[in-house]
Design a protein around this motif. Structure first.
Motif, PDB file in Angstrom:
ATOM      1  N   ILE A  88      16.007 -29.202 -27.927  1.00  0.00           N
ATOM      2  CA  ILE A  88      15.466 -28.204 -26.996  1.00  0.00           C
ATOM      3  C   ILE A  88      15.756 -28.665 -25.569  1.00  0.00           C
ATOM      4  CG2 ILE A  88      13.156 -29.244 -26.974  1.00  0.00           C
ATOM      5  CD1 ILE A  88      12.057 -26.303 -26.977  1.00  0.00           C
ATOM      6  N   ASP A  89      16.107 -27.736 -24.715  1.00  0.00           N
ATOM      7  CA  ASP A  89      16.413 -28.055 -23.317  1.00  0.00           C
ATOM      8  C   ASP A  89      15.266 -27.644 -22.409  1.00  0.00           C
ATOM      9  OD1 ASP A  89      18.994 -29.067 -23.871  1.00  0.00           O
ATOM     10  OD2 ASP A  89      19.829 -27.044 -23.898  1.00  0.00           O
ATOM     11  N   ILE A  90      15.276 -28.182 -21.210  1.00  0.00           N
ATOM     12  CA  ILE A  90      14.269 -27.865 -20.196  1.00  0.00           C
ATOM     13  C   ILE A  90      14.997 -27.569 -18.892  1.00  0.00           C
ATOM     14  CG2 ILE A  90      12.259 -28.686 -18.911  1.00  0.00           C
ATOM     15  CD1 ILE A  90      11.904 -30.809 -21.163  1.00  0.00           C
ATOM     16  N   VAL A  91      14.581 -26.494 -18.231  1.00  0.00           N
ATOM     17  CA  VAL A  91      15.107 -26.137 -16.917  1.00  0.00           C
ATOM     18  C   VAL A  91      13.912 -25.833 -16.027  1.00  0.00           C
ATOM     19  CG1 VAL A  91      16.490 -24.475 -15.599  1.00  0.00           C
ATOM     20  CG2 VAL A  91      17.212 -25.146 -17.892  1.00  0.00           C
ATOM     21  N   GLN A  92      13.962 -26.316 -14.785  1.00  0.00           N
ATOM     22  CA  GLN A  92      12.905 -26.009 -13.827  1.00  0.00           C
ATOM     23  C   GLN A  92      13.472 -25.149 -12.704  1.00  0.00           C
ATOM     24  OE1 GLN A  92       9.883 -29.274 -13.089  1.00  0.00           O
ATOM     25  NE2 GLN A  92      11.718 -30.486 -13.515  1.00  0.00           N
ATOM     26  N   LEU A  93      12.660 -24.185 -12.269  1.00  0.00           N
ATOM     27  CA  LEU A  93      13.040 -23.334 -11.142  1.00  0.00           C
ATOM     28  C   LEU A  93      11.980 -23.443 -10.061  1.00  0.00           C
ATOM     29  CD1 LEU A  93      14.321 -21.462 -13.706  1.00  0.00           C
ATOM     30  CD2 LEU A  93      14.929 -20.179 -11.678  1.00  0.00           C
ATOM     31  N   HIS A  94      12.393 -23.886  -8.894  1.00  0.00           N
ATOM     32  CA  HIS A  94      11.498 -23.914  -7.743  1.00  0.00           C
ATOM     33  C   HIS A  94      11.624 -22.558  -7.054  1.00  0.00           C
ATOM     34  CE1 HIS A  94      10.093 -24.585  -3.666  1.00  0.00           C
ATOM     35  NE2 HIS A  94       9.404 -25.603  -4.157  1.00  0.00           N
ATOM     36  N   LEU A  95      10.519 -21.833  -6.999  1.00  0.00           N
ATOM     37  CA  LEU A  95      10.513 -20.516  -6.359  1.00  0.00           C
ATOM     38  C   LEU A  95      10.089 -20.640  -4.911  1.00  0.00           C
ATOM     39  CD1 LEU A  95       8.787 -18.421  -9.178  1.00  0.00           C
ATOM     40  CD2 LEU A  95      11.220 -18.713  -8.746  1.00  0.00           C
ATOM     41  N   GLY A  96      10.834 -20.018  -4.028  1.00  0.00           N
ATOM     42  CA  GLY A  96      10.477 -20.005  -2.611  1.00  0.00           C
ATOM     43  C   GLY A  96      11.051 -21.192  -1.855  1.00  0.00           C
ATOM     44  N   VAL A  97      10.665 -21.262  -0.604  1.00  0.00           N
ATOM     45  CA  VAL A  97      11.170 -22.281   0.310  1.00  0.00           C
ATOM     46  C   VAL A  97      10.434 -23.599   0.068  1.00  0.00           C
ATOM     47  CG1 VAL A  97      11.403 -22.886   2.765  1.00  0.00           C
ATOM     48  CG2 VAL A  97      11.764 -20.522   2.015  1.00  0.00           C
ATOM     49  N   VAL A  98      11.166 -24.690   0.141  1.00  0.00           N
ATOM     50  CA  VAL A  98      10.585 -26.024  -0.018  1.00  0.00           C
ATOM     51  C   VAL A  98       9.837 -26.381   1.272  1.00  0.00           C
ATOM     52  CG1 VAL A  98      11.124 -28.473  -0.346  1.00  0.00           C
ATOM     53  CG2 VAL A  98      12.422 -26.722  -1.595  1.00  0.00           C
ATOM     54  N   PRO A  99       8.569 -26.787   1.176  1.00  0.00           N
ATOM     55  CA  PRO A  99       7.814 -27.162   2.379  1.00  0.00           C
ATOM     56  C   PRO A  99       8.474 -28.323   3.116  1.00  0.00           C
ATOM     57  CG  PRO A  99       6.347 -26.947   0.487  1.00  0.00           C
ATOM     58  CD  PRO A  99       7.759 -26.875  -0.031  1.00  0.00           C
ATOM     59  N   SER A 100       8.366 -28.318   4.420  1.00  0.00           N
ATOM     60  CA  SER A 100       9.054 -29.305   5.255  1.00  0.00           C
ATOM     61  C   SER A 100       8.647 -30.742   4.950  1.00  0.00           C
ATOM     62  CB  SER A 100       8.832 -28.990   6.736  1.00  0.00           C
ATOM     63  OG  SER A 100       7.450 -29.027   7.041  1.00  0.00           O
ATOM     64  N   GLN A 101       7.432 -30.983   4.476  1.00  0.00           N
ATOM     65  CA  GLN A 101       7.027 -32.365   4.202  1.00  0.00           C
ATOM     66  C   GLN A 101       7.843 -33.004   3.076  1.00  0.00           C
ATOM     67  OE1 GLN A 101       4.455 -29.905   3.446  1.00  0.00           O
ATOM     68  NE2 GLN A 101       3.371 -30.615   1.637  1.00  0.00           N
ATOM     69  N   TYR A 102       8.515 -32.197   2.261  1.00  0.00           N
ATOM     70  CA  TYR A 102       9.364 -32.733   1.195  1.00  0.00           C
ATOM     71  C   TYR A 102      10.815 -32.870   1.641  1.00  0.00           C
ATOM     72  CZ  TYR A 102       5.335 -31.816  -1.722  1.00  0.00           C
ATOM     73  OH  TYR A 102       4.080 -31.817  -2.253  1.00  0.00           O
TER      74      TYR A 102
END
Length: 175
Positions: A88-102
């Motif tokens: 089984i595979d795993i994929v992650q999706l970050h939705l939206g803009v990444v906050p500046s602290q990261y």
């Protein structure tokens, strides 16, 4: 049960939540085909949704999302359990803009332990999330080998949701 003020308040508060769960709009995606689309991961590879070679867990989250960050340790534990299953595979999706602290999604990902890294897609416009009908974050879906969405989970923070994800993932790969 005697209806006193306390019991009445509990019932009045809980009833709308139970009705909302019954009418969960995300339940409508269960049994539907995965959208057919190609998405680039942050390391330059591509994921071809709708043509996935194996069952796949897709996790939608945002570093800006308080519930997502609260769930992160549970999700990372789930990643380890799912990877240990194999098949089984795993994929992650970050939705939206990444906050500046990261600073960037790449920098955040680079800081993760190797055993919890997965293909990671930045969906700033939320177009991919919209095509999957990811109505909120955190959201986790399971797609079988026939590209059918077999289950949807809101937060995995409850033990029931995490254990159900693991059980459904095992069933999907025949364990």
């Amino acid at each position: 049960m005697k209806i006193n003020r306390r019991n009445f308040s509990t019932i009045a508060f809980a009833a709308p939540l139970l009705i909302a769960c019954k009418n969960d709009p995300a339940r409508a995606i269960i049994g539907t085909k995965s959208p057919k689309l190609k998405a680039q991961t942050i390391d330059g590879n591509f994921v071809h949704f709708g043509e996935l070679p194996r069952p796949t867990v897709v996790h939608f989250f945002g570093l800006w999302c308080g519930p997502c960050m609260a769930e992160m340790p549970v999700w990372q534990g789930a990643i380890k359990q799912i990877k240990n299953m194999g098949g089984i595979d795993i994929v992650q999706l970050h939705l939206g803009v990444v906050p500046s602290q990261y600073e960037s999604l790449n920098k955040w990902n680079d800081a993760l332990d190797a055993d919890i890294k997965t293909p990671l897609i930045l969906d700033e416009s939320r177009e991919i999330g919209d095509q999957f009908q990811a109505f909120g974050t955190p959201t986790t879906i399971l797609i079988d080998k026939n590209q059918i969405i077999v289950e949807h989970f809101w937060s995995l923070n409850s033990g029931r949701n995490l254990s159900k994800l693991i059980d459904v993932a095992k069933a999907t790969i025949g364990q």
